[in-house]
Design an enzyme around this catalytic site. Structure first.
Site, short mmCIF file in Angstrom:
data_model
loop_
_atom_site.label_atom_id
_atom_site.label_comp_id
_atom_site.label_asym_id
_atom_site.label_seq_id
_atom_site.Cartn_x
_atom_site.Cartn_y
_atom_site.Cartn_z
N SER A 92 0.73 -1.25 0.05
CA SER A 92 -0.17 0.04 0.15
C SER A 92 0.99 1.36 0.06
O SER A 92 0.30 2.25 0.04
CB SER A 92 -0.98 -0.01 1.18
OG SER A 92 -0.13 -0.32 2.22
N THR A 194 -2.42 3.40 4.13
CA THR A 194 -1.44 4.52 4.18
C THR A 194 -0.59 4.65 5.16
O THR A 194 -1.21 4.63 6.43
CB THR A 194 -2.52 5.87 3.90
OG1 THR A 194 -3.17 5.74 2.86
CG2 THR A 194 -1.67 7.16 3.86
N THR A 212 1.76 7.01 0.48
CA THR A 212 0.62 5.82 -0.10
C THR A 212 0.68 5.71 -1.67
O THR A 212 1.25 6.59 -2.46
CB THR A 212 -0.83 6.16 0.38
OG1 THR A 212 -1.43 5.15 0.18
CG2 THR A 212 -1.53 7.50 -0.26
N ARG A 222 -6.80 8.83 -10.28
CA ARG A 222 -7.38 9.12 -8.96
C ARG A 222 -6.33 9.69 -7.94
O ARG A 222 -4.97 9.19 -8.04
CB ARG A 222 -8.04 7.99 -8.55
CG ARG A 222 -8.81 8.18 -7.26
CD ARG A 222 -8.04 7.75 -5.92
NE ARG A 222 -8.62 7.84 -5.07
CZ ARG A 222 -8.04 7.43 -3.54
NH1 ARG A 222 -6.82 7.32 -3.18
NH2 ARG A 222 -8.62 7.46 -2.70
N VAL A 223 -6.51 10.72 -7.23
CA VAL A 223 -5.58 11.08 -6.28
C VAL A 223 -6.45 11.10 -4.83
O VAL A 223 -7.53 11.59 -5.08
CB VAL A 223 -5.26 12.73 -6.47
CG1 VAL A 223 -4.65 13.11 -5.19
CG2 VAL A 223 -4.49 12.53 -7.77
N GLY A 224 -5.80 10.76 -3.82
CA GLY A 224 -6.65 10.58 -2.55
C GLY A 224 -6.34 11.77 -1.65
O GLY A 224 -5.84 12.82 -2.01
N ASP A 225 -6.77 11.62 -0.59
CA ASP A 225 -6.52 12.36 0.56
C ASP A 225 -4.92 12.73 1.05
O ASP A 225 -4.60 13.79 1.35
CB ASP A 225 -7.17 12.18 1.97
CG ASP A 225 -6.84 10.70 2.42
OD1 ASP A 225 -6.78 9.72 1.78
OD2 ASP A 225 -6.28 10.81 3.85
N THR A 245 -5.83 7.62 7.40
CA THR A 245 -5.50 6.45 6.62
C THR A 245 -7.07 5.93 6.31
O THR A 245 -7.95 6.25 6.89
CB THR A 245 -4.65 5.19 7.31
OG1 THR A 245 -4.54 4.21 6.50
CG2 THR A 245 -5.60 4.90 8.58
N GLY A 246 -7.08 5.07 5.28
CA GLY A 246 -8.35 4.62 4.96
C GLY A 246 -8.94 5.43 3.41
O GLY A 246 -8.17 5.87 2.81
N GLY A 248 -9.77 7.70 1.41
CA GLY A 248 -9.44 9.13 1.00
C GLY A 248 -10.55 10.19 0.66
O GLY A 248 -10.67 11.21 1.15
N1 GLY Z 1 -6.11 7.39 2.21
C1 GLY Z 1 -5.36 7.02 1.13
C2 GLY Z 1 -6.07 7.00 -0.21
O1 GLY Z 1 -7.36 7.08 0.10
O2 GLY Z 1 -5.59 7.28 -1.15
#
Ligand code: GLY
Length: 334
Positions: A92, A194, A212, A222-225, A245-246, A248
């Protein structure tokens, strides 16, 4: 009435919305930052300290060693996150991260220092140490975020080598996924997701980082948090820091890490602030049983908090020479 139940009721009846609005109303809220700072000055024995999401003993140990040598929290964060990025056995983060639907491993990372400076890379490919590139963005460019090909080009210009991040193990997982191509966020992906990390150094200064490969089998682009300031990470050296984490998307919609730091500014403990941030998510999204989010937080006194929607989230803490993993309490007890 238990605090969690009270918060739940408050949120459902609309009081929670009022509280949420007041979080940002700096002039009307009691700002306790000066109290926290002076109390922290009186308890230097709690430093240094490192806290990270999940069971990552190598990462927190590395960061702790850097701090014990008297180096900065920023150095500790970078080195600690690098330990995870280089470990191909976790899928991850960094090398060996699970790819997107097209089979490309794309990384997101950010870092934030005691002065409120921040650097981030989003959707970067072929570079193992995304956290180091994020730091270079912060320190060597006039910008705060670099994306995709531009971030990769910048990394190479800074001397970083291009590496194929897709290991055989991750490729196999992707090929297996392609058979059905059913997309669903995976809760507690192998009990590891993450890596977010917060640290206080011997001077009492706080920094944080987050790295992450994002959601497994996400859409290309796609881009996360994690690389987004205030969502995946936020630091205010007067108050503390938080990281996530989790899933995003849910963290982004509630700007979770900023929320936690602002709640701590108003006097909440790190634990109370993490619980409130999780409550914001579960009360606004009835689908919460299908995804995980976990937060960790650290205040200027060195107090920590951690909380998640579902069980099996954990946190690693390096403190007083001990490197331990703690199971997190969680919201969904049904
Ligand atoms: N928390 C990581 C993501 O959603 O990319």
């Amino acid at each position: 009435m238990k605090r969690r139940k009270f918060l739940q009721n408050a949120s459902l009846t609309g009081i929670g919305v009022a509280v949420g609005a007041s979080v940002l109303a700096k002039n009307t809220a009691k700002d306790i930052s000066s109290e926290i700072v002076s109390e922290a000055t009186n308890s230097p024995t709690t430093f240094p300290i490192v806290i990270a999401t999940w069971d990552v003993p190598n990462a927190t140990n590395k960061a702790g060693q850097v701090l014990d040598e008297g180096k900065s929290a920023l150095d500790a964060i970078e080195q600690g996150c690098m330990a995870e990025e280089a470990d191909a056995s976790n899928q991850s983060v960094g090398l060996g991260g699970l790819p997107d639907r097209d089979g490309n491993v794309t990384l997101d990372a950010c870092i934030m220092n005691k002065d409120g400076n921040y650097g981030s890379v989003v959707y970067i490919q072929n570079i193992v140490h995304a956290i180091s590139i994020a730091r270079k963005v912060m320190e060597e460019t006039p910008h705060v975020i670099l994306a995709g090909k531009g971030a990769e080009k910048f990394a190479v210009s800074q001397g970083f080598k291009r590496v194929n991040l897709l290991t055989e193990a991750s490729k196999k997982r992707w090929e297996k996924w392609k058979v059905t191509s059913e997309y669903k966020p995976i809760i507690n992906i192998e009990n590891h997701d993450t890596i977010g990390m917060l640290a206080i150094d011997k001077n009492g200064d706080i920094s944080g980082g987050c790295t992450t490969s994002g959601l497994a089998f996400k859409m290309a682009g796609r881009v996360g948090d994690s690389p987004i300031i205030g969502s995946g990470l936020f630091i205010d050296n007067k108050i503390g820091g938080a990281t996530a984490t989790g899933l995003g998307e849910e963290v982004l919609k509630t700007v979770g890490s900023f929320l936690i730091v602002e709640l701590m500014r108003q006097g909440r403990t790190p634990q109370e602030a993490c619980e409130e941030a999780i409550l914001r998510i579960v009360t606004s999204n009835p689908n919460f049983k299908n995804f995980q989010v976990g937060y960790i937080a650290l205040n200027k006194k060195g107090e920590t908090g951690y909380y998640s929607i579902h069980e099996r989230f954990s946190t690693s803490i390096y403190k007083d020479g001990k490197n331990e993993n703690f199971k997190s309490d969680f919201y969904n007890k049904t």
